[in-house]
Motif scaffolding. Structure first.
Motif, PDB file in Angstrom:
ATOM      1  N   PHE A  37      -4.218  -2.323  -1.522  1.00  0.00           N
ATOM      2  CA  PHE A  37      -4.451  -2.945  -2.834  1.00  0.00           C
ATOM      3  C   PHE A  37      -4.398  -1.907  -3.952  1.00  0.00           C
ATOM      4  O   PHE A  37      -3.781  -2.138  -5.006  1.00  0.00           O
ATOM      5  CB  PHE A  37      -5.814  -3.642  -2.821  1.00  0.00           C
ATOM      6  CG  PHE A  37      -6.234  -4.169  -4.160  1.00  0.00           C
ATOM      7  CD1 PHE A  37      -5.692  -5.338  -4.663  1.00  0.00           C
ATOM      8  CD2 PHE A  37      -7.165  -3.482  -4.928  1.00  0.00           C
ATOM      9  CE1 PHE A  37      -6.078  -5.817  -5.903  1.00  0.00           C
ATOM     10  CE2 PHE A  37      -7.558  -3.945  -6.166  1.00  0.00           C
ATOM     11  CZ  PHE A  37      -7.013  -5.127  -6.662  1.00  0.00           C
ATOM     12  N   VAL A  38      -5.046  -0.764  -3.725  1.00  0.00           N
ATOM     13  CA  VAL A  38      -5.041   0.292  -4.749  1.00  0.00           C
ATOM     14  C   VAL A  38      -3.623   0.794  -4.989  1.00  0.00           C
ATOM     15  O   VAL A  38      -3.203   0.981  -6.147  1.00  0.00           O
ATOM     16  CB  VAL A  38      -5.971   1.452  -4.317  1.00  0.00           C
ATOM     17  CG1 VAL A  38      -5.792   2.652  -5.240  1.00  0.00           C
ATOM     18  CG2 VAL A  38      -7.420   0.988  -4.321  1.00  0.00           C
ATOM     19  N   PHE A  39      -2.868   1.004  -3.918  1.00  0.00           N
ATOM     20  CA  PHE A  39      -1.502   1.515  -4.060  1.00  0.00           C
ATOM     21  C   PHE A  39      -0.607   0.519  -4.794  1.00  0.00           C
ATOM     22  O   PHE A  39       0.156   0.902  -5.698  1.00  0.00           O
ATOM     23  CB  PHE A  39      -0.929   1.831  -2.684  1.00  0.00           C
ATOM     24  CG  PHE A  39       0.504   2.292  -2.702  1.00  0.00           C
ATOM     25  CD1 PHE A  39       0.834   3.545  -3.204  1.00  0.00           C
ATOM     26  CD2 PHE A  39       1.521   1.474  -2.237  1.00  0.00           C
ATOM     27  CE1 PHE A  39       2.150   3.975  -3.240  1.00  0.00           C
ATOM     28  CE2 PHE A  39       2.846   1.895  -2.267  1.00  0.00           C
ATOM     29  CZ  PHE A  39       3.156   3.151  -2.766  1.00  0.00           C
TER      30      PHE A  39
ATOM     31  N   THR B 162      -6.398   7.384  -8.765  1.00  0.00           N
ATOM     32  CA  THR B 162      -7.179   7.301  -7.533  1.00  0.00           C
ATOM     33  C   THR B 162      -6.326   7.637  -6.318  1.00  0.00           C
ATOM     34  O   THR B 162      -6.774   8.346  -5.401  1.00  0.00           O
ATOM     35  CB  THR B 162      -7.773   5.888  -7.381  1.00  0.00           C
ATOM     36  OG1 THR B 162      -8.568   5.580  -8.540  1.00  0.00           O
ATOM     37  CG2 THR B 162      -8.633   5.795  -6.140  1.00  0.00           C
ATOM     38  N   VAL B 163      -5.089   7.146  -6.291  1.00  0.00           N
ATOM     39  CA  VAL B 163      -4.184   7.450  -5.179  1.00  0.00           C
ATOM     40  C   VAL B 163      -3.912   8.947  -5.112  1.00  0.00           C
ATOM     41  O   VAL B 163      -3.909   9.550  -4.031  1.00  0.00           O
ATOM     42  CB  VAL B 163      -2.866   6.661  -5.317  1.00  0.00           C
ATOM     43  CG1 VAL B 163      -1.835   7.142  -4.301  1.00  0.00           C
ATOM     44  CG2 VAL B 163      -3.109   5.174  -5.134  1.00  0.00           C
ATOM     45  N   LEU B 164      -3.696   9.569  -6.261  1.00  0.00           N
ATOM     46  CA  LEU B 164      -3.412  11.002  -6.280  1.00  0.00           C
ATOM     47  C   LEU B 164      -4.614  11.826  -5.828  1.00  0.00           C
ATOM     48  O   LEU B 164      -4.450  12.911  -5.251  1.00  0.00           O
ATOM     49  CB  LEU B 164      -2.989  11.421  -7.690  1.00  0.00           C
ATOM     50  CG  LEU B 164      -1.633  10.890  -8.164  1.00  0.00           C
ATOM     51  CD1 LEU B 164      -1.381  11.266  -9.614  1.00  0.00           C
ATOM     52  CD2 LEU B 164      -0.510  11.417  -7.281  1.00  0.00           C
ATOM     53  N   VAL B 165      -5.818  11.318  -6.064  1.00  0.00           N
ATOM     54  CA  VAL B 165      -7.018  12.023  -5.615  1.00  0.00           C
ATOM     55  C   VAL B 165      -7.196  11.864  -4.108  1.00  0.00           C
ATOM     56  O   VAL B 165      -7.592  12.809  -3.412  1.00  0.00           O
ATOM     57  CB  VAL B 165      -8.259  11.506  -6.373  1.00  0.00           C
ATOM     58  CG1 VAL B 165      -9.533  12.102  -5.789  1.00  0.00           C
ATOM     59  CG2 VAL B 165      -8.154  11.858  -7.855  1.00  0.00           C
ATOM     60  N   MET B 166      -6.890  10.671  -3.585  1.00  0.00           N
ATOM     61  CA  MET B 166      -7.079  10.416  -2.152  1.00  0.00           C
ATOM     62  C   MET B 166      -5.964  10.985  -1.288  1.00  0.00           C
ATOM     63  O   MET B 166      -6.202  11.312  -0.112  1.00  0.00           O
ATOM     64  CB  MET B 166      -7.161   8.905  -1.904  1.00  0.00           C
ATOM     65  CG  MET B 166      -8.353   8.215  -2.512  1.00  0.00           C
ATOM     66  SD  MET B 166      -8.484   6.502  -1.927  1.00  0.00           S
ATOM     67  CE  MET B 166      -6.885   5.852  -2.417  1.00  0.00           C
TER      68      MET B 166
ATOM     69  N   ASN C  60      -3.773   0.009 -13.835  1.00  0.00           N
ATOM     70  CA  ASN C  60      -2.662   0.582 -13.073  1.00  0.00           C
ATOM     71  C   ASN C  60      -2.714   2.103 -13.096  1.00  0.00           C
ATOM     72  O   ASN C  60      -2.489   2.766 -12.073  1.00  0.00           O
ATOM     73  CB  ASN C  60      -1.327   0.065 -13.612  1.00  0.00           C
ATOM     74  CG  ASN C  60      -1.181   0.324 -15.111  1.00  0.00           C
ATOM     75  OD1 ASN C  60      -2.164   0.527 -15.826  1.00  0.00           O
ATOM     76  ND2 ASN C  60       0.051   0.316 -15.600  1.00  0.00           N
ATOM     77  N   LEU C  61      -3.043   2.691 -14.253  1.00  0.00           N
ATOM     78  CA  LEU C  61      -3.143   4.148 -14.333  1.00  0.00           C
ATOM     79  C   LEU C  61      -4.380   4.660 -13.594  1.00  0.00           C
ATOM     80  O   LEU C  61      -4.342   5.724 -12.954  1.00  0.00           O
ATOM     81  CB  LEU C  61      -3.189   4.587 -15.799  1.00  0.00           C
ATOM     82  CG  LEU C  61      -1.953   4.259 -16.640  1.00  0.00           C
ATOM     83  CD1 LEU C  61      -2.120   4.800 -18.052  1.00  0.00           C
ATOM     84  CD2 LEU C  61      -0.694   4.832 -15.995  1.00  0.00           C
ATOM     85  N   THR C  62      -5.469   3.900 -13.689  1.00  0.00           N
ATOM     86  CA  THR C  62      -6.675   4.299 -12.965  1.00  0.00           C
ATOM     87  C   THR C  62      -6.434   4.301 -11.462  1.00  0.00           C
ATOM     88  O   THR C  62      -6.864   5.219 -10.745  1.00  0.00           O
ATOM     89  CB  THR C  62      -7.834   3.347 -13.307  1.00  0.00           C
ATOM     90  OG1 THR C  62      -8.069   3.379 -14.720  1.00  0.00           O
ATOM     91  CG2 THR C  62      -9.100   3.752 -12.573  1.00  0.00           C
ATOM     92  N   MET C  63      -5.725   3.275 -10.977  1.00  0.00           N
ATOM     93  CA  MET C  63      -5.420   3.220  -9.542  1.00  0.00           C
ATOM     94  C   MET C  63      -4.439   4.310  -9.148  1.00  0.00           C
ATOM     95  O   MET C  63      -4.529   4.882  -8.052  1.00  0.00           O
ATOM     96  CB  MET C  63      -4.858   1.847  -9.175  1.00  0.00           C
ATOM     97  CG  MET C  63      -5.834   0.708  -9.352  1.00  0.00           C
ATOM     98  SD  MET C  63      -7.324   0.927  -8.344  1.00  0.00           S
ATOM     99  CE  MET C  63      -8.245  -0.552  -8.785  1.00  0.00           C
ATOM    100  N   ALA C  64      -3.486   4.644 -10.011  1.00  0.00           N
ATOM    101  CA  ALA C  64      -2.551   5.729  -9.726  1.00  0.00           C
ATOM    102  C   ALA C  64      -3.289   7.063  -9.614  1.00  0.00           C
ATOM    103  O   ALA C  64      -3.014   7.878  -8.722  1.00  0.00           O
ATOM    104  CB  ALA C  64      -1.472   5.800 -10.797  1.00  0.00           C
TER     105      ALA C  64
END
Length: 297
Positions: A50-52, A268-272, A262-266
Motif C-alpha cells: 500500500f505504501v509503495f 517512507t519507502v526510501l527510509v525503509m 504520495n511524497l510522504t509515502m515515497a
C-alpha cells in the motif's frame, strides 16, 4: 514386471480405512498450515504494498480511494531527494548506524568472550549487571546523560553523544554474543592453546571465525536499532537540522507535506528500503545466529 508395477496400485486399493483417514488428516493439516502462512505473509506484506503504490500516485489520486496508480509517478522519488536536507539526513543516518554498529560489536566481543569462556571471581555478578542494564529503560537516565554531554562536553546538536557510548559496549549485544559463544566447544580453545595461542590470538583465529553467524545477528540488530532510532536524535540533535537523521527528519518532512501523501509515502519507502535490502541479503546469517543463540545457557 507386471506384478512389480501393479504393487503400488494394489497397496492403494488395499489401504485400510485408518490409513486413508491418516492421509486425509495429514493433507488437511498441510493445507491449514500453508494457508495460515500465506495469510500471515499477506498481513505483513500488504502495508508495504500500500505504501509503495501510494508513493507512485499523483497528488489528487493519493487522497482518493484508488489502490492502483492511474499513472506511475516515479518523479515523486526525485522530488523527495530534492528536498533540502534529505541527503544530509541520509549521511547522518549512515554515520550513526554504521559507526555505531562497528563500535558496538568490536567493543562487545571481548566482554562476551570473557563472560562465556573465562572463569574468574565475580563473573556471575558481571553477567547480572549486564542483564540489569538491558532492563534499564533509557528514559530513566536521559536527564543526567544529557546534562553530561551538553553541559560538560558541549556536544549537544550532534550525534556524537549517541555514537561515542557504543565504543564501550552494549548490554544487549554482549548478552547475545555471550549466549552464542557458549555454544562453541571448549575443546577448540584448548587445542589452540596447546598449539601456543594466547587468549587474544585464540579469540581472533578460532573464536571469531566460528562466531560469524552470531556476530552478523547482533550487528544487524544494532544497525536496525540505530537506523530507526527516533528518541536519541530527538534529544541530542533536534536543535541542529544539519545533524538530523532520517527517522527524525521524516517527521519534519511529513509536517511540511501533510497533504502530499504520495511524497510522504515515497520518503517512507526510501527510509525503509536500506533496512529491507540489508535484511534480505543477510537473512541467512541472521536467522542462523538467532537460532543458535541460547542453545546452551
Amino acid at each position: 514386471m507386471t506384478q512389480v508395477l501393479d504393487k503400488p496400485a494394489e497397496l492403494a486399493v488395499t489401504a485400510s480405512p485408518a490409513e486413508r483417514t491418516a492421509r486425509r488428516k495429514a493433507l488437511l493439516e498441510w493445507v491449514a498450515v500453508h494457508a495460515l502462512g500465506v495469510a500471515a505473509a499477506l498481513f505483513f506484506v500488504l502495508p508495504f504494498v500500500f505504501v509503495f503504490l501510494t508513493s507512485l500516485m499523483s497528488d489528487s489520486q493519493a487522497l482518493s480511494r484508488d489502490l492502483i496508480p492511474h499513472t506511475w509517478e516515479w518523479g515523486n522519488y526525485k522530488k523527495v531527494f530534492d528536498t533540502p536536507g534529505f541527503l544530509t539526513w541520509w549521511k547522518n543516518t549512515l554515520l550513526y548506524a554504521g559507526a555505531g554498529t562497528v563500535l558496538s560489536v568490536v567493543s562487545s566481543i571481548p566482554v562476551a568472550y570473557a563472560l562465556a569462556k573465562f572463569r574468574f571471581r565475580g563473573r556471575n555478578l558481571s553477567l547480572m549487571l549486564v542483564i540489569s542494564m538491558m532492563m534499564l529503560p533509557p528514559q530513566v537516565v536521559i536527564i543526567p546523560m544529557y546534562l553530561f554531554w551538553a553541559k560538560q562536553l558541549d556536544l549537544s546538536g550532534t550525534l556524537w553523544p549517541l555514537i561515542i557510548p557504543m565504543a564501550f559496549g552494549d548490554a544487549f549485544t554482549i548478552f547475545l554474543l555471550r549466549q552464542f559463544l557458549m555454544t562453541i566447544p571448549n575443546e577448540y580453545l584448548d587445542a589452540a592453546k596447546v598449539d601456543g595461542c594466547g587468549d587474544l590470538r585464540t579469540l581472533l583465529k578460532v573464536v571469531l571465525p566460528m562466531a560469524r553467524p552470531g556476530i552478523a545477528a547482533v550487528a544487524l540488530f544494532q544497525f536496525f536499532y540505530a537506523w530507526n532510532d527516533y528518541f536519541g536524535p530527538q534529544i541530542y540533535a533536534s536543535e541542529n537540522p544539519g545533524a538530523w537523521t532520517l527517522s527524525y527528519g521524516l517527521e519534519s518532512f511529513k509536517g511540511a507535506h501533510h497533504t502530499d501523501w504520495n511524497l510522504t509515502m515515497a520518503a517512507t519507502v526510501l527510509v525503509m528500503a536500506p533496512v529491507i535490502l540489508v535484511f534480505f541479503f543477510a537473512q541467512k546469517a541472521f536467522v542462523e545466529g538467532v537460532t543458535l543463540t541460547g542453545v546452551k545457557g
